[in-house]
Design a protein around this motif. Sequence first.
Motif, PDB file in Angstrom:
ATOM      1  N   MET A 157       0.918  -1.130   0.092  1.00 58.09           N
ATOM      2  CA  MET A 157      -0.056  -0.021   0.025  1.00 58.09           C
ATOM      3  C   MET A 157       0.731   1.678  -0.044  1.00 58.09           C
ATOM      4  O   MET A 157       0.238   1.917  -0.600  1.00 58.09           O
ATOM      5  CB  MET A 157      -1.291   0.078   1.266  1.00 58.09           C
ATOM      6  CG  MET A 157      -2.045  -1.259   1.316  1.00 58.09           C
ATOM      7  SD  MET A 157      -2.832  -1.181   2.735  1.00 58.09           S
ATOM      8  CE  MET A 157      -4.013   0.223   2.645  1.00 58.09           C
ATOM      9  N   ASN A 158       1.979   1.284   1.076  1.00 55.76           N
ATOM     10  CA  ASN A 158       2.965   2.509   0.982  1.00 55.76           C
ATOM     11  C   ASN A 158       3.845   2.664  -1.138  1.00 55.76           C
ATOM     12  O   ASN A 158       3.292   3.748  -1.115  1.00 55.76           O
ATOM     13  CB  ASN A 158       3.961   2.125   1.807  1.00 55.76           C
ATOM     14  CG  ASN A 158       4.736   2.682   2.471  1.00 55.76           C
ATOM     15  OD1 ASN A 158       5.605   3.127   3.317  1.00 55.76           O
ATOM     16  ND2 ASN A 158       4.308   4.349   1.883  1.00 55.76           N
ATOM     17  N   ILE A 159       3.685   1.678  -1.724  1.00 54.26           N
ATOM     18  CA  ILE A 159       3.975   2.095  -2.407  1.00 54.26           C
ATOM     19  C   ILE A 159       3.288   2.244  -3.533  1.00 54.26           C
ATOM     20  O   ILE A 159       2.783   2.407  -5.019  1.00 54.26           O
ATOM     21  CB  ILE A 159       5.407   0.709  -3.244  1.00 54.26           C
ATOM     22  CG1 ILE A 159       4.444  -0.800  -3.315  1.00 54.26           C
ATOM     23  CG2 ILE A 159       6.304   0.803  -2.397  1.00 54.26           C
ATOM     24  CD1 ILE A 159       5.730  -1.519  -4.247  1.00 54.26           C
ATOM     25  N   GLY A 160       1.971   2.608  -3.338  1.00 53.22           N
ATOM     26  CA  GLY A 160       1.324   2.788  -3.806  1.00 53.22           C
ATOM     27  C   GLY A 160       0.237   2.114  -4.861  1.00 53.22           C
ATOM     28  O   GLY A 160      -0.809   2.496  -5.552  1.00 53.22           O
ATOM     29  N   LEU A 161       0.443   0.492  -4.567  1.00 51.68           N
ATOM     30  CA  LEU A 161      -0.843  -0.456  -4.680  1.00 51.68           C
ATOM     31  C   LEU A 161      -2.098  -0.813  -4.019  1.00 51.68           C
ATOM     32  O   LEU A 161      -2.104  -0.770  -2.910  1.00 51.68           O
ATOM     33  CB  LEU A 161      -0.145  -1.623  -4.297  1.00 51.68           C
ATOM     34  CG  LEU A 161       1.515  -1.843  -5.224  1.00 51.68           C
ATOM     35  CD1 LEU A 161       2.231  -3.058  -4.908  1.00 51.68           C
ATOM     36  CD2 LEU A 161       0.619  -2.145  -7.193  1.00 51.68           C
ATOM     37  N   LYS A 165      -4.770  -4.448  -8.127  1.00 53.71           N
ATOM     38  CA  LYS A 165      -2.933  -4.340  -8.336  1.00 53.71           C
ATOM     39  C   LYS A 165      -2.465  -5.041  -7.311  1.00 53.71           C
ATOM     40  O   LYS A 165      -1.085  -5.650  -7.034  1.00 53.71           O
ATOM     41  CB  LYS A 165      -2.818  -3.121  -8.687  1.00 53.71           C
ATOM     42  CG  LYS A 165      -2.475  -2.922  -9.562  1.00 53.71           C
ATOM     43  CD  LYS A 165      -2.085  -0.957 -10.119  1.00 53.71           C
ATOM     44  CE  LYS A 165      -1.927  -0.387 -11.664  1.00 53.71           C
ATOM     45  NZ  LYS A 165      -1.880   0.061 -11.618  1.00 53.71           N
TER      46      LYS A 165
ATOM     47  N   ILE B  81       3.542   7.191  -1.838  1.00 52.76           N
ATOM     48  CA  ILE B  81       5.051   7.254  -1.714  1.00 52.76           C
ATOM     49  C   ILE B  81       5.755   8.227  -1.300  1.00 52.76           C
ATOM     50  O   ILE B  81       6.530   8.828  -1.483  1.00 52.76           O
ATOM     51  CB  ILE B  81       5.451   7.131  -3.381  1.00 52.76           C
ATOM     52  CG1 ILE B  81       4.666   7.493  -4.939  1.00 52.76           C
ATOM     53  CG2 ILE B  81       4.592   5.213  -3.494  1.00 52.76           C
ATOM     54  CD1 ILE B  81       5.470   8.286  -6.117  1.00 52.76           C
ATOM     55  N   TYR B 105      10.307  -2.160  -8.637  1.00 54.83           N
ATOM     56  CA  TYR B 105       9.246  -2.476  -8.013  1.00 54.83           C
ATOM     57  C   TYR B 105       8.656  -1.365  -7.809  1.00 54.83           C
ATOM     58  O   TYR B 105       7.159  -1.185  -8.931  1.00 54.83           O
ATOM     59  CB  TYR B 105       8.905  -3.587  -6.970  1.00 54.83           C
ATOM     60  CG  TYR B 105       7.034  -4.122  -8.057  1.00 54.83           C
ATOM     61  CD1 TYR B 105       6.744  -4.535  -8.724  1.00 54.83           C
ATOM     62  CD2 TYR B 105       6.461  -4.300  -6.593  1.00 54.83           C
ATOM     63  CE1 TYR B 105       5.194  -4.821  -9.210  1.00 54.83           C
ATOM     64  CE2 TYR B 105       5.006  -4.218  -7.345  1.00 54.83           C
ATOM     65  CZ  TYR B 105       4.774  -5.194  -8.379  1.00 54.83           C
ATOM     66  OH  TYR B 105       3.050  -5.083  -7.662  1.00 54.83           O
ATOM     67  N   PRO B 106       7.992  -0.766  -7.080  1.00 55.74           N
ATOM     68  CA  PRO B 106       7.621   0.545  -6.938  1.00 55.74           C
ATOM     69  C   PRO B 106       8.262   1.570  -7.627  1.00 55.74           C
ATOM     70  O   PRO B 106       6.706   2.488  -7.887  1.00 55.74           O
ATOM     71  CB  PRO B 106       8.170   1.077  -5.134  1.00 55.74           C
ATOM     72  CG  PRO B 106       8.861  -0.253  -4.525  1.00 55.74           C
ATOM     73  CD  PRO B 106       9.185  -1.110  -5.681  1.00 55.74           C
ATOM     74  N   ILE B 109       5.165   0.800 -10.770  1.00 58.03           N
ATOM     75  CA  ILE B 109       4.420   0.913 -10.528  1.00 58.03           C
ATOM     76  C   ILE B 109       3.753   2.505 -10.223  1.00 58.03           C
ATOM     77  O   ILE B 109       2.849   2.593 -10.679  1.00 58.03           O
ATOM     78  CB  ILE B 109       3.804   0.644  -8.597  1.00 58.03           C
ATOM     79  CG1 ILE B 109       4.132  -1.124  -8.436  1.00 58.03           C
ATOM     80  CG2 ILE B 109       2.730   1.278  -8.760  1.00 58.03           C
ATOM     81  CD1 ILE B 109       4.264  -1.742  -7.485  1.00 58.03           C
ATOM     82  N   ASN B 110       4.554   3.107 -10.606  1.00 56.37           N
ATOM     83  CA  ASN B 110       5.088   5.203 -10.368  1.00 56.37           C
ATOM     84  C   ASN B 110       5.072   5.348 -11.460  1.00 56.37           C
ATOM     85  O   ASN B 110       5.505   6.739 -11.599  1.00 56.37           O
ATOM     86  CB  ASN B 110       5.007   5.582  -9.042  1.00 56.37           C
ATOM     87  CG  ASN B 110       4.400   5.135  -7.235  1.00 56.37           C
ATOM     88  OD1 ASN B 110       3.567   5.131  -7.537  1.00 56.37           O
ATOM     89  ND2 ASN B 110       4.881   3.804  -6.734  1.00 56.37           N
ATOM     90  N   LEU B 158      12.112   6.011  -4.322  1.00 56.44           N
ATOM     91  CA  LEU B 158      11.633   6.536  -4.950  1.00 56.44           C
ATOM     92  C   LEU B 158      11.437   8.708  -4.756  1.00 56.44           C
ATOM     93  O   LEU B 158      10.198   8.939  -4.988  1.00 56.44           O
ATOM     94  CB  LEU B 158      10.000   5.922  -4.018  1.00 56.44           C
ATOM     95  CG  LEU B 158       9.509   5.168  -4.098  1.00 56.44           C
ATOM     96  CD1 LEU B 158       9.092   4.553  -3.767  1.00 56.44           C
ATOM     97  CD2 LEU B 158       8.779   5.210  -5.857  1.00 56.44           C
TER      98      LEU B 158
END
Lengths: 260, 263
Positions: A157-161, A165, B81, B105-106, B109-110, B158
Amino acid sequence: MKSETRSEIRDQIIFIICFIIAWYVVYKMRVFSPTAFPSVGSIGESFVTAFTTNDMLSYTGHSLLLIAKGLAIGIGLAFIFSSLAVISKHFHAIYNLIVSICDLLPGVALLPLAICWFGIGEITIIFIVVHSIIWPMSRSIMDGFSSIPRMYIESGMNIGLRGLKLVTGVYLPAAFSSVLSGMRVGWARAWRGLISVEMIFGTTSSGAGIGWYIMMRRNFMDMSGVFAALIVIIIIGVLVEYGIFRTVENRTVRKWGMVQ
Amino acid sequence: MTEANKAPLLEVKDLVKNYHDGPNARNILDHLDLSVNEGDFLTILGPSGCGKTTLIRCIAGFEDYEGEILVEGKAVSQPGIDRMMIFQTFEQLFPWKTVKKNIQYPLKINGITDKEELDRIAEKHLELVGLAGKGDLYPHQLSGGMKQRVAIAKGLALNPKIILMDEPFAALDAMTRNKLQAELIKIKEKENATVIFITHNIQEALVLGNRVILMSKNGEIKVNMENKIPKPVTPASEGYGEMWKLLNEALWEEDSEGGAVSE
């Protein structure tokens, strides 16, 4: 680690050899009638003739094709529904109930209904296969999902999922060992269900499978032929376990250090 | 103070957190106010159960709360983020991804999809935390200290506005902890990051922070002071003794059972 598996395999090979010897001794002692208890040699012969003259390959192929279709649909649906159950609490409550109820119903018990609805044919068989895999698989996936460390979900969740997703990015890989064991259980149930249904059905317009082959051999009182077909079923089971499940396991959860 | 006229990066106003898990559930955080400027390294001390973890979980967006939490004037309502959380547990990396993929990966996604760009960022940040060349290992092949380094690299990659660290070094052995503290200061300087760092260790709070706050058992801020000791801070630094003593006494006061307070 390596030597441990090697000694395990050695023990298993010794057991199989002893089993064949014991079989041979029992046969030689004429405890049972040779029709009911055929010799090792005649089972071997039947095994060979099954493929050379009796077209076992096409029966096996037919069964495998059906189960592949059923598994693909069943696994796909189990993934979709279990994922929805993560996203929506209401759906989780309802689906949990459905899985608990349906998991109790043997596939064969649904056969009369399925025949009534879909007729005698491929769709009925696939229906039974899907039924055999979808519930245990869903149960394993949902149990796996609920035991994922909170940490992974929060990291995700922290990385935006979010939503779907988060399910594909975190839930599925994090619960992959449960997913795999669900597939194992589902596959075994589906394979057994398929053979049973084939035996009840006999042949359909699209062809006949191993179950039908066993019934035919029985009708001819050819017990060594029956044993030969059982050996084919076992070999397929072993190939699926070692060829598919172990390989997938080694390339995923084992490589990731998620199982011992 | 040139920054006095600039709006703080993070503002916490009248924050109340109550889990409402019983008829007499107390406020974990009780009308707490806090502001953090860009470039601050804020360390938060407090006895167990004082709500320091709850505070940064609220800032991270993992909890609902009453009151206001603003990052650059925008209210925090969910994780994002711009606020990267680094946890205490070693198990915060995804075990199914290599070290490099954990960092990339992060980013993917972004919206960063260019492969060269991804490789460049991963290499740069692995180098920053002293793990150059370890990108293809899986997390289970790393030691605890290495995992925390990767978590820091992942958080920094990030480029968040604030890095939230919840006792990330608490489970490490003393040697590794000292080393990582020194590296974290260097990284912070280099990246000009804003960090909020929770610890129960007074020395760690003084070594790392340019501001130290101490929370009371009632979920209020009891001590809020600047740490003017020049870096690198050691117990021999001028002023260390007084600050240590002040914080230690405040912690003892909070610890009603009088149990041991780690130094």
